[in-house]
Scaffold this motif. Structure first.
Motif, mmCIF file in Angstrom:
data_model
loop_
_atom_site.group_PDB
_atom_site.id
_atom_site.type_symbol
_atom_site.label_atom_id
_atom_site.label_comp_id
_atom_site.label_asym_id
_atom_site.label_seq_id
_atom_site.Cartn_x
_atom_site.Cartn_y
_atom_site.Cartn_z
ATOM 1 N N TYR A 16 0.824 -0.862 -0.038
ATOM 2 C CA TYR A 16 0.174 -0.214 0.098
ATOM 3 C C TYR A 16 1.056 0.879 -0.126
ATOM 4 C CZ TYR A 16 1.626 0.209 4.675
ATOM 5 O OH TYR A 16 2.554 0.609 5.668
ATOM 6 N N VAL A 27 -3.071 0.638 -3.686
ATOM 7 C CA VAL A 27 -3.001 -1.374 -3.045
ATOM 8 C C VAL A 27 -2.214 -1.487 -4.766
ATOM 9 C CG1 VAL A 27 -3.543 -3.019 -2.387
ATOM 10 C CG2 VAL A 27 -4.266 -0.939 -1.581
ATOM 11 N N ILE A 74 -5.834 -1.307 6.027
ATOM 12 C CA ILE A 74 -4.932 0.040 5.496
ATOM 13 C C ILE A 74 -4.629 0.821 5.753
ATOM 14 C CG2 ILE A 74 -4.933 -0.129 2.903
ATOM 15 C CD1 ILE A 74 -5.143 -3.216 2.373
#
Length: 88
Positions: A16, A27, A74
């Motif tokens: 990421y 990503v 993330i």
């Protein structure tokens, strides 16, 4: 720059970026295959794949579900990268 997020049992690697100015996070996914890698990229939160090489529609469905499920973490990690290293 990309940072490693996780590697699955089959060698598929997720990475990421830091949070971008528009609030998205890039990503990238790679999976080792003979003589190279399968590759795909998307931006969170949309998860619309581009630069796809070697992944089937079923693979992309799995990747989409995995990325959406992991999106909150993330995003948190991406924000930390944007903020820079912590100072003790």
């Amino acid at each position: 720059m990309l940072w490693s997020y996780v590697q699955l049992d089959d060698g598929t690697q997720f990475a990421y970026s830091e949070t971008r100015e528009d609030g998205t996070v890039r990503v990238a996914v790679e999976r080792p295959v003979d003589f190279g890698f399968d590759h795909a990229e998307c931006f969170l939160p949309a998860v619309e794949w581009f630069n796809v090489e070697g992944f089937s529609a079923d693979d992309l469905n799995f990747l989409t579900e995995f990325v959406r499920t992991n999106a909150p973490f993330i995003f948190e990690l991406a924000e930390r990268q944007k903020a820079g290293p912590a100072v003790a």
